[in-house]
Design a protein around this motif. Structure first.
Motif, PDB file in Angstrom:
ATOM      1  N   ASN A   1       0.823  -1.213   0.000  1.00 27.06           N
ATOM      2  CA  ASN A   1       0.000   0.000   0.000  1.00 27.06           C
ATOM      3  C   ASN A   1       0.856   1.262   0.000  1.00 27.06           C
ATOM      4  N   ASP A   2       2.004   1.228   0.690  1.00 25.82           N
ATOM      5  CA  ASP A   2       2.921   2.381   0.676  1.00 25.82           C
ATOM      6  C   ASP A   2       3.519   2.582  -0.709  1.00 25.82           C
ATOM      7  N   ARG A   3       3.864   1.486  -1.377  1.00 24.46           N
ATOM      8  CA  ARG A   3       4.470   1.585  -2.714  1.00 24.46           C
ATOM      9  C   ARG A   3       3.472   2.071  -3.766  1.00 24.46           C
ATOM     10  N   THR A   4       2.189   1.829  -3.535  1.00 21.60           N
ATOM     11  CA  THR A   4       1.181   2.198  -4.537  1.00 21.60           C
ATOM     12  C   THR A   4       0.317   3.378  -4.118  1.00 21.60           C
ATOM     13  N   LYS A   5       0.715   4.108  -3.089  1.00 21.90           N
ATOM     14  CA  LYS A   5      -0.121   5.221  -2.613  1.00 21.90           C
ATOM     15  C   LYS A   5      -0.191   6.370  -3.619  1.00 21.90           C
ATOM     16  N   HIS A   6       0.773   6.463  -4.533  1.00 15.55           N
ATOM     17  CA  HIS A   6       0.759   7.528  -5.538  1.00 15.55           C
ATOM     18  C   HIS A   6      -0.170   7.199  -6.706  1.00 15.55           C
ATOM     19  N   LEU A   7      -0.674   5.956  -6.768  1.00 15.02           N
ATOM     20  CA  LEU A   7      -1.565   5.542  -7.852  1.00 15.02           C
ATOM     21  C   LEU A   7      -3.027   5.694  -7.434  1.00 15.02           C
ATOM     22  N   LYS A   8      -3.896   5.740  -8.417  1.00 14.58           N
ATOM     23  CA  LYS A   8      -5.334   5.796  -8.155  1.00 14.58           C
ATOM     24  C   LYS A   8      -5.767   4.474  -7.514  1.00 14.58           C
ATOM     25  N   PRO A   9      -6.454   4.510  -6.374  1.00 10.02           N
ATOM     26  CA  PRO A   9      -6.868   3.263  -5.709  1.00 10.02           C
ATOM     27  C   PRO A   9      -7.752   2.404  -6.616  1.00 10.02           C
ATOM     28  N   GLY A  10      -7.486   1.119  -6.607  1.00 12.87           N
ATOM     29  CA  GLY A  10      -8.288   0.178  -7.382  1.00 12.87           C
ATOM     30  C   GLY A  10      -7.673  -0.248  -8.703  1.00 12.87           C
ATOM     31  N   ILE A  11      -6.583   0.380  -9.132  1.00  9.44           N
ATOM     32  CA  ILE A  11      -5.938  -0.016 -10.381  1.00  9.44           C
ATOM     33  C   ILE A  11      -5.290  -1.385 -10.173  1.00  9.44           C
ATOM     34  N   PRO A  12      -5.563  -2.363 -11.053  1.00  9.20           N
ATOM     35  CA  PRO A  12      -4.952  -3.686 -10.875  1.00  9.20           C
ATOM     36  C   PRO A  12      -3.459  -3.648 -11.198  1.00  9.20           C
ATOM     37  N   ILE A  13      -2.643  -4.099 -10.258  1.00 10.29           N
ATOM     38  CA  ILE A  13      -1.191  -4.106 -10.424  1.00 10.29           C
ATOM     39  C   ILE A  13      -0.714  -5.559 -10.450  1.00 10.29           C
ATOM     40  N   PRO A  14      -0.104  -6.015 -11.560  1.00 10.02           N
ATOM     41  CA  PRO A  14       0.472  -7.364 -11.581  1.00 10.02           C
ATOM     42  C   PRO A  14       1.712  -7.408 -10.689  1.00 10.02           C
ATOM     43  N   CYS A  15       1.763  -8.368  -9.786  1.00 11.54           N
ATOM     44  CA  CYS A  15       2.874  -8.481  -8.838  1.00 11.54           C
ATOM     45  C   CYS A  15       3.498  -9.867  -8.912  1.00 11.54           C
ATOM     46  N   LEU A  16       4.811  -9.898  -8.840  1.00 12.31           N
ATOM     47  CA  LEU A  16       5.558 -11.148  -8.762  1.00 12.31           C
ATOM     48  C   LEU A  16       6.256 -11.160  -7.404  1.00 12.31           C
ATOM     49  N   ILE A  17       5.850 -12.094  -6.556  1.00 17.87           N
ATOM     50  CA  ILE A  17       6.379 -12.168  -5.195  1.00 17.87           C
ATOM     51  C   ILE A  17       7.212 -13.433  -5.073  1.00 17.87           C
ATOM     52  N   SER A  18       8.510 -13.276  -4.816  1.00 17.82           N
ATOM     53  CA  SER A  18       9.373 -14.436  -4.578  1.00 17.82           C
ATOM     54  C   SER A  18       9.769 -14.441  -3.109  1.00 17.82           C
ATOM     55  N   VAL A  19       9.709 -15.628  -2.528  1.00 16.76           N
ATOM     56  CA  VAL A  19       9.934 -15.786  -1.092  1.00 16.76           C
ATOM     57  C   VAL A  19      11.369 -16.244  -0.852  1.00 16.76           C
ATOM     58  N   ASN A  20      12.041 -15.606   0.101  1.00 17.13           N
ATOM     59  CA  ASN A  20      13.401 -15.975   0.495  1.00 17.13           C
ATOM     60  C   ASN A  20      13.343 -16.971   1.653  1.00 17.13           C
ATOM     61  N   PRO A  21      14.434 -17.724   1.879  1.00 14.95           N
ATOM     62  CA  PRO A  21      14.435 -18.699   2.981  1.00 14.95           C
ATOM     63  C   PRO A  21      14.219 -18.085   4.359  1.00 14.95           C
ATOM     64  N   ASP A  22      14.569 -16.813   4.568  1.00 14.52           N
ATOM     65  CA  ASP A  22      14.412 -16.184   5.880  1.00 14.52           C
ATOM     66  C   ASP A  22      13.031 -15.541   6.057  1.00 14.52           C
ATOM     67  N   ARG A  23      12.050 -15.966   5.251  1.00 12.93           N
ATOM     68  CA  ARG A  23      10.661 -15.489   5.281  1.00 12.93           C
ATOM     69  C   ARG A  23      10.511 -14.037   4.818  1.00 12.93           C
ATOM     70  N   SER A  24      11.536 -13.492   4.230  1.00 11.86           N
ATOM     71  CA  SER A  24      11.395 -12.175   3.608  1.00 11.86           C
ATOM     72  C   SER A  24      10.949 -12.411   2.166  1.00 11.86           C
ATOM     73  N   TYR A  25      10.663 -11.352   1.448  1.00 13.15           N
ATOM     74  CA  TYR A  25      10.148 -11.506   0.086  1.00 13.15           C
ATOM     75  C   TYR A  25      10.709 -10.405  -0.804  1.00 13.15           C
ATOM     76  N   ASN A  26      10.678 -10.656  -2.089  1.00 13.62           N
ATOM     77  CA  ASN A  26      11.006  -9.658  -3.100  1.00 13.62           C
ATOM     78  C   ASN A  26       9.734  -9.391  -3.891  1.00 13.62           C
ATOM     79  N   LEU A  27       9.357  -8.138  -4.003  1.00 10.45           N
ATOM     80  CA  LEU A  27       8.132  -7.757  -4.694  1.00 10.45           C
ATOM     81  C   LEU A  27       8.474  -6.969  -5.946  1.00 10.45           C
TER      82      LEU A  27
END
Length: 193
Positions: A55-81
């Motif tokens: 939500n912080d990364r997309t606050k500059h966009l109009k709410p409701g716009i569909p954003i394609p996201c690729l989420i990869s999970v790291n072994p330490d439970r962190s993620y790359n978006l």
């Protein structure tokens, strides 16, 4: 010798080979509920932190716009978006001023856009990682093809008054189609009951 094996076993357990998650999330509207919550919860990602980050990364966009996201999970439970620009179909519907495409694209026209619209959409989509080394002309051809499959005509000039009248007529056709779809659903429900 056994210490080495235990250390190697612990290192091997930390490696998690999971496939990345590809999902559409509406800009500024990520919440822990479905479909995001269950998919991230299965991979032990902190859902509240993810939603806040998205939500912080997309606050500059109009709410409701569909954003394609690729989420990869790291072994330490962190993620790359990795986020892309909205899909071509979204831009086409916005440019044509319609909420949905044609039910039968070969027989009906759901909207019209100009060549300039196609060029502007192509410029935006060329920023995506997927279209990194693809020429603008090829992206334009893909957009025109997608427009045809949605029943949207690509024209050179568009008169605002004529198009407004077309959209009013189209609105009535869409309402009629939606009623027919609802009647078919109701008929199926009556048959199964």
């Amino acid at each position: 010798m056994s210490r080495r094996l235990k250390g190697a076993k612990k290192a091997a357990e930390k490696v998690i080979h999971s496939t990345p998650i590809y999902i559409y999330i509406q800009a500024g509207m990520a919440n822990p509920g479905p479909p995001i919550g269950p998919q991230l919860g299965q991979r032990a990602i902190n859902i509240a932190v993810f939603c806040k980050d998205f939500n912080d990364r997309t606050k500059h966009l109009k709410p409701g716009i569909p954003i394609p996201c690729l989420i990869s999970v790291n072994p330490d439970r962190s993620y790359n978006l990795k986020m892309s620009t909205p899909p071509i179909s979204y831009f086409l519907r916005q440019a044509a001023g319609v909420e949905r495409g044609a039910m039968n694209a070969s027989k009906e026209v759901s909207g019209k856009i100009t060549v300039k619209h196609v060029y502007e959409i192509a410029k935006i989509k060329s920023q995506d990682e997927m279209y990194d080394c693809i020429p603008l002309q090829t992206i334009c051809k893909e957009i025109i093809h997608r427009a045809r499959t949605m029943g949207i005509q690509v024209v050179h000039r568009l008169d605002a008054n004529e198009y407004a009248q077309f959209l009013e007529e189209r609105k009535q056709i869409v309402e009629k189609q939606l009623k027919e779809i609802e009647e078919i659903k109701q008929a199926k429900l009556l048959r199964t009951a």
